[in-house]
Write a protein that holds these residues in place. Structure first.
Motif: not given
Ligand SMILES: [Zn+2]
Ligand SMILES: [Zn+2]
Length: 306
Positions: A266-282
């Protein structure tokens, strides 16, 4: 066995956004709640999650960066309004006692309950009721601790047929064997729990690792965990920046999860710059498919090992 639930209360990092509060994760085991980090606004997230302040027994702080600890004063003041009698235990890095004392002095504030603070300077372990919490230093820009909640193993399944073959009479002796005690039968025969029980059933294990660069310490601590909550502040495009600031990219966190052989990341502490996290998840799932990106107030039930 008590239920074990993980609730990601605050999933942002560094600064809060409208979507993500500052870091805090709760592990609710039966009626007991253990908090990991207490970013600003944690008390409101606890209310939103419907956790109830009464069950909170212990708070573990990873490090003394503001985004992980500035929720503590308000949180403890609110607890004072709840008529709390029982002690609250806080664990964290060296300096946390001084932080607390300075607050008390500056704000002239006293809790109506006892606050017991323990500073952790290195590898550490504390026992709970049916579990232990382990801590280990990780690789950040200041001293920082990752934590693991590790339940005790349970005795194996009771094999009634085997007990009957050994002529153990049904009744209290069954219970004693199930609890792992050796018994002596009236005829003198000693029956060991291993004669009638299956293999030990592994306790559950959940690991909380923020803030850190990808490191061997977390790979070691999280070995075989059911769930690893790990920071992933940026995507690969900002890898240099992430590592320079003592953080991990989501793909690096996924690599830690893969190497530790965990059940779920489970990924957390996500930077506020990512509104859409689909790219990160991929990016993360390309390395470790069983990955989720936490949102505030998400919950996971962690099943027991049968
Ligand atoms: Zn942080
Ligand atoms: Zn930090």
């Amino acid at each position: 066995m008590p239920n074990l639930r993980l609730i990601t209360l605050g999933t942002g990092g560094m600064i809060p956004s409208l979507d993500r509060s500052l870091p805090s994760t709760a592990m609710k085991r039966g009626g007991e709640v253990i908090l990991f980090d207490c970013g600003e606004g944690t008390q409101v997230q606890v209310m939103k999650a419907g956790i109830g302040f009464g069950g909170i027994e212990k708070i573990f702080i990873s490090h003394l960066h503001g985004d992980h600890i500035t929720g503590l004063p308000g949180f403890l003041m609110t607890l004072s309004q709840t008529n709390r009698q029982k002690s609250l235990y806080i664990f964290g890095p060296p300096g946390i006692k001084g932080f607390w004392k300075a607050l008390g002095r500056t704000l002239g504030f006293k809790t109506g309950y006892e606050v017991v603070i323990q500073e952790i300077e290195g590898d550490f372990q504390t026992e709970g009721n049916g579990y232990q919490i382990r801590a280990t230093p990780v690789d950040h820009t200041i001293f920082c601790l990752a934590y693991a909640l590790i339940e005790d193993d349970r005795p194996g399944k009771f094999d009634k047929g085997k007990a009957e073959n050994l002529e153990v009479p049904e009744g209290p002796l069954f219970g004693r064997l199930q609890r792992g005690e050796e018994i002596a039968l009236p005829g003198g025969l000693v029956v060991k729990p291993s004669d009638v029980l299956g293999p030990l059933r592994r306790g559950r294990k959940v690991v909380y690792a923020v803030d850190t660069r990808p490191c061997e310490e977390v790979v070691g601590l999280a070995q075989g965990a059911d769930v690893l909550v790990h920071e992933g502040v940026f995507g690969e495009e900002l890898k240099k920046e992430a590592n320079l600031r003592g953080h991990s990219t989501v793909a690096q966190a996924a690599e830690v999860a893969r190497r530790a052989g965990v059940g779920r990341l489970i990924l957390t502490h996500i930077s506020p710059r990512y509104k859409d996290v689909r790219g990160l998840l991929a990016e993360a799932r390309a390395v470790f498919p069983r990955t989720n990106i936490a949102r505030d107030l998400m919950e996971w039930e962690i099943p027991v090992h049968k």
